[in-house]
Design an enzyme around this catalytic site. Structure first.
Site, PDB file in Angstrom:
ATOM      1  N   HIS A 175       1.216   3.441   7.345  1.00 19.22           N
ATOM      2  CA  HIS A 175       0.296   4.088   6.411  1.00 19.22           C
ATOM      3  C   HIS A 175      -0.686   3.055   5.882  1.00 19.22           C
ATOM      4  CE1 HIS A 175       3.425   7.456   5.821  1.00 19.22           C
ATOM      5  NE2 HIS A 175       2.516   7.791   6.717  1.00 19.22           N
ATOM      6  N   ARG A 235      -4.626   7.112   4.415  1.00 18.43           N
ATOM      7  CA  ARG A 235      -3.218   7.008   4.817  1.00 18.43           C
ATOM      8  C   ARG A 235      -3.020   7.008   6.341  1.00 18.43           C
ATOM      9  NH1 ARG A 235       2.095   9.362   3.196  1.00 18.43           N
ATOM     10  NH2 ARG A 235       2.901  10.694   4.831  1.00 18.43           N
ATOM     11  N   ASN A 251       3.464   8.740  10.744  1.00 15.67           N
ATOM     12  CA  ASN A 251       4.871   8.946  10.396  1.00 15.67           C
ATOM     13  C   ASN A 251       5.271  10.429  10.393  1.00 15.67           C
ATOM     14  OD1 ASN A 251       7.230   7.492  10.029  1.00 15.67           O
ATOM     15  ND2 ASN A 251       7.215   7.818   7.797  1.00 15.67           N
ATOM     16  N   HIS A 303       7.296   0.797   3.863  1.00 13.85           N
ATOM     17  CA  HIS A 303       6.269   1.614   3.220  1.00 13.85           C
ATOM     18  C   HIS A 303       6.198   1.270   1.734  1.00 13.85           C
ATOM     19  CE1 HIS A 303       5.626   4.877   6.344  1.00 13.85           C
ATOM     20  NE2 HIS A 303       6.685   4.236   6.842  1.00 13.85           N
ATOM     21  N   TYR A 356      12.545  14.186   0.513  1.00 10.62           N
ATOM     22  CA  TYR A 356      12.019  15.466   0.985  1.00 10.62           C
ATOM     23  C   TYR A 356      12.222  15.506   2.476  1.00 10.62           C
ATOM     24  CZ  TYR A 356       7.870  12.400   1.445  1.00 10.62           C
ATOM     25  OH  TYR A 356       7.028  11.359   1.698  1.00 10.62           O
ATOM     26  N   GLU A 378      10.883   2.092   0.956  1.00 11.02           N
ATOM     27  CA  GLU A 378       9.713   2.314   0.106  1.00 11.02           C
ATOM     28  C   GLU A 378       9.766   1.239  -0.970  1.00 11.02           C
ATOM     29  OE1 GLU A 378       7.426   4.547   0.568  1.00 11.02           O
ATOM     30  OE2 GLU A 378       8.366   5.981   1.925  1.00 11.02           O
TER      31      GLU A 378
HETATM   32  O1  0X9 Z   1       6.196  10.428   3.830  1.00 17.17           O
HETATM   33  C1  0X9 Z   1       6.412   9.371   4.427  1.00 17.17           C
HETATM   34  O2  0X9 Z   1       6.081   9.160   5.564  1.00 17.17           O
HETATM   35  C2  0X9 Z   1       7.125   8.261   3.685  1.00 17.17           C
HETATM   36  N1  0X9 Z   1       6.617   8.144   2.359  1.00 17.17           N
HETATM   37  S1  0X9 Z   1       5.128   7.559   2.115  1.00 17.17           S
HETATM   38  O3  0X9 Z   1       4.733   7.819   0.753  1.00 17.17           O
HETATM   39  N2  0X9 Z   1       5.130   5.998   2.312  1.00 17.17           N
HETATM   40  O4  0X9 Z   1       4.252   8.160   3.040  1.00 17.17           O
HETATM   41  C3  0X9 Z   1       8.593   8.587   3.556  1.00 17.17           C
HETATM   42  C4  0X9 Z   1       9.258   8.830   4.833  1.00 17.17           C
HETATM   43  C5  0X9 Z   1      10.707   9.152   4.609  1.00 17.17           C
HETATM   44  N3  0X9 Z   1      11.122  10.081   5.567  1.00 17.17           N
HETATM   45  C6  0X9 Z   1      11.410  11.360   5.281  1.00 17.17           C
HETATM   46  N4  0X9 Z   1      11.511  11.792   4.068  1.00 17.17           N
HETATM   47  N5  0X9 Z   1      11.582  12.121   6.323  1.00 17.17           N
HETATM   48 ZN    ZN Z   2       4.118   5.319   3.893  1.00 13.41          ZN
END
Ligand code: 0X9
Ligand code: ZN
Length: 765
Positions: A175, A235, A251, A303, A356, A378
């Site tokens: 990202h 992003r 991602n 991240h 999530y 994170e």
């Molecule tokens: O949403 C994402 O890709 C990640 N967070 S971010 O704010 N850096 O973009 C988290 C990915 C964790 N994976 C899942 N929740 N599936």
């Molecule tokens: Zn990220």
């Protein structure tokens, strides 16, 4: 293990897809970043439809961080939706941040990791690392990005034969806006190379593992966030989509459950998954590289932000099947604990989908298809932390430093058949004339422990090591006992264990070649506080926000998380968080935040010798929801409580009274006004947190020399039969202190030693 299920509703997905239409080319001035307290699902849908960017990891009812236009912010106001302002004017804020970077670059004393770095700077830094350490670093490429940028790869390992070394892939910056990510990954690369030969942990790992480092997985996006201030919060990659918008969320572009929940089919969405799994060159190239390197057994995708250690699955709330679920959970907690203990800040370990559900992320692919052990970390700041994706440059080093040991911990898990943990720390001194014990936990890595194989080997002075079995305390915990030694002696020791498939592992890794040392000393107690009477402790500190279970001086009532008795004997009182048992485990534990306890001042200059503050504590955070996520912290002050230095932070429960000794000079300059501060915190609603403290004492370590070598029992005066018998005892017991001849000892206990003692005896005192 998911404790809360937050599926993205259809309405929410629609909301997601509306995002970033504005953010794409907008001028950020007048736009804000705010944390909205979302009360219910209707409000959530409304808030998401107003957002032009979602900064939060967590999307659901509760606090979420979003980017809003002036119009959208006015709408929030009109609707009476309350929010906290993170950044009032993103235009001004972003320009300030860019100005800071320029300013720092103009200062000659700005170290490399004290400022954010462009793609070109990252390349040249790692290029220089390779030039300086060609035996350790090889630069390569996994291929080109969509816009033809090289996705750089650095292969880092110790010189020598690489056969049998396990691969560890560290990936940054999928990202674009998450600028702490490439900095952290570059820092880890730097430390692996420059600390080889200095840091035992890194040395052992570099001999056993090959680190593959991709600092910037999304170079096009990263370049774009640097290109002008208005694109700072981009992003995705820079794919021109069929509808004229730009970018695929890399991602969401991996193949496990591609297209599922938490990813969007709408091109202008921030979480647009692309037209197919691996539609993007960036994910394709990294996939192909990983598949061509089956030696890779571990993977971390770095991240920002929210301070989380996440493991698969991300696409579904279903847990991984056992034994993987338990293995990942234990490892995730251990990694979060490494971060906290660095010392760093608290990261929450949890399954990705607890945050999530989001389909198509990299960790699900690395675990599910590639077969490696994969985490997404994170990093800073905390969710709702005011700086979001753009923390001040002063945050780079603390963030990078705290994440290094987490990466090492995961690498150890795959590189070594077994790994070693020291729940009470590794002691640097022990009481003279008494046996010393050290507790060690042996954790399965690429192998399983043969429980009967745990031994400790030790020697005092030259000569060969003696090996004895350790005592099993259950669940992988062992106690090593080292024989008593006279004051001033040093014992060297190492641990050995075997896997069920007969691989032998030492701690430290080279065993006899690089043992640990333990010095035996006497301690003089100069002050004791057993908490039975009030002595000027302070409960509470500015910022304390626990709503229940604050510290009290009391006689605790037993619960599954709290002791029935204080530690002192005789005595009944200690400091304890919420002393009453109440009707349920969660009735009187710490709730809602932080509670602080500060000791009275101790005089660390009262006597000669090495000043040590000892205390006993109890900490429990492994009951209730989210076990292992709430932190215990101990800090020391030499200026009567004005400034503090953290001495220990941990997520590890003791569920028992545990002894700690803080050698003051290891942390601060000893003064006459040294205080300890104990902080228990509960960040996770539903988690049970209990703590207790008792029996502080100020000790001075050293050896009181009676000035007479023949005074073997330390009783002073002229040598007498007591001294003679004490020597005889040590000599017959082959205690190395009795090995007097030739000077320095030869490992034999013979007549030469005996005569040497008689000689001393005859000289008198
Ligand atoms: O949403 C994402 O890709 C990640 N967070 S971010 O704010 N850096 O973009 C988290 C990915 C964790 N994976 C899942 N929740 N599936
Ligand atoms: Zn990220």
């Amino acid at each position: 293990m998911p404790r809360t299920l937050r599926p993205l509703s259809a309405a929410l997905l629609v909301a997601f897809s509306g995002l970033s239409a504005l953010a794409q080319e907008a001028d950020l001035s007048g736009h804000s970043a705010v944390t909205v307290m979302v009360q219910n699902r209707d409000q959530l849908d409304m808030v998401l439809s107003l957002a032009e960017g979602i900064w939060s990891e967590r999307v659901g009812v509760g606090p979420i961080d979003i980017q809003v236009s002036p119009e959208a912010r006015a709408k929030l106001d009109a609707l009476g939706i309350t929010y906290r302002v993170m950044v009032d004017d993103l235009g001004t804020f972003t320009r300030q941040r860019f100005d800071e970077i320029e300013l720092l670059n103009r200062r000659r004393d700005t170290a490399w990791f004290q400022n954010y770095r462009t793609l070109a700077e990252i390349r040249s830094y790692l290029g220089q690392l390779e030039a300086d350490h060609p035996d350790f670093v090889d630069h390569g490429s996994v291929g080109d990005s969509l816009q033809g940028e090289d996705i750089n790869l650095y292969t880092i390992t110790a010189p020598g034969d690489r056969t049998g070394r396990v691969g560890v892939l560290l990936m940054g910056c999928q990202h674009a806006r998450e600028w702490l990510s490439p900095m952290t990954v570059t820092y880890i690369a730097d430390q692996l190379v420059t600390q080889y030969g200095t840091d035992t942990r890194i040395t052992d790992l570099m001999d056993a593992a090959v680190f593959y480092i991709i600092p910037v997985s999304n170079p096009d996006g990263y370049l774009y966030t640097w290109s002008n201030t208005n694109n700072r919060y981009w992003r995705k990659n820079r794919r021109p989509n069929f509808d004229g918008t730009f970018g695929v969320d890399l991602n969401r572009n991996w193949s496990v459950a591609w297209g599922g929940t938490g990813s969007s089919g709408t091109p202008n969405s921030e979480t647009y998954r692309g037209t197919a799994a691996f539609s993007e060159p960036e994910t394709q190239r990294i996939r192909d590289f990983a598949l061509a390197h089956p030696d890779i057994a571990a993977h971390i995708d770095f991240h920002t932000y929210s301070q989380l250690v996440l493991w698969p699955w991300g696409y579904t709330v279903t847990n991984l099947p056992e034994p993987d679920n338990s293995r990942y959970t234990a490892l995730g907690i251990a990694m979060a604990n490494e971060i906290l203990a660095a010392p760093g800040v608290a990261y929450t370990p949890e399954q990705s989908s607890d945050l999530y559900e989001a389909a198509g992320d990299s960790s699900d692919w690395f675990h599910g298809v590639h077969g490696s052990t994969s985490f997404t970390i994170e990093m800073r700041p905390a969710s709702g932390g005011l700086d979001g994706f753009s923390p001040a440059a002063t945050q780079i080093l603390p963030t990078a430093r705290e994440n290094l040991p987490a990466a090492l911990r995961l690498a150890e898990h795959v590189a070594f058949p077994l790994s070693w943990e020291f729940p009470n720390g590794v002691p640097d001194s022990a009481d003279a004339d008494a046996a010393a014990t050290i507790d060690v936990r042996i954790v399965a890595g690429s192998g399983q422990l043969n429980p009967a194989s745990a031994t400790v080997s030790y020697r005092t002075g030259p000569g060969s090591f003696t090996t004895t079995p350790m005592t099993s305390l259950g669940s992988g915990l062992y106690r090593a006992t080292l024989p008593a030694q006279a004051c001033g002696e040093t014992t060297e020791y190492y641990f050995t264990a075997e896997t069920t498939d007969l691989r032998v592992v030492h701690s430290p890794a080279q065993g006899e070649g690089n043992p640990r040392s333990l010095g035996f000393t006497q301690s003089i107690v100069s002050a004791i506080d057993d908490v039975e009477t009030p002595t000027g402790w302070i409960i509470g500190a500015p910022g304390d926000n626990a709503v229940r279970g604050v510290w009290e001086r009391a006689n605790p009532e037993a619960t599954a998380a709290q002791p029935e008795d204080d530690h002192s004997n005789p005595g009944t009182l200690c400091y304890v968080t919420g002393p009453l048992a109440g009707t349920a485990l969660g009735a009187n534990d710490v709730d809602g935040g932080v509670t602080t306890l500060v000791s009275p001042p101790f005089d660390a200059l009262a006597q000669a010798g090495d000043a040590v503050l000892e205390y006993w504590y109890w900490f429990s955070n492994d009951k209730g929801a989210s076990p292992g996520t709430d932190a215990w912290q101990v800090a020391i002050s030499g200026d009567n409580g004005s400034t503090w230095t953290v001495v220990e932070q941990t997520l590890a429960s003791t569920n028992a009274w545990v002894h700690r000794e803080v050698r003051i000079a290891d942390h601060i300059t000893p003064t006459s006004q040294v205080r300890l501060r104990f902080v228990a915190r509960d960040d996770e609603p539903g988690g049970i947190v209990e703590a207790a403290v008792d029996d502080l004492a100020m000790l001075f370590l050293g050896c009181t020399d009676t000035g007479c070598d023949a005074d073997w029992d330390g009783s002073g005066g002229q040598p007498d039969s007591g001294d003679f018998l004490a020597y005889l005892n040590d000599w017959a017991g082959q205690n190395p202190v009795a090995d007097l001849a030739p000077a320095g000892g030869d490992g034999n206990f013979d007549s030469a030693d005996f005569l040497a003692y008689l000689n001393l005896f005859a000289q008198g005192c």
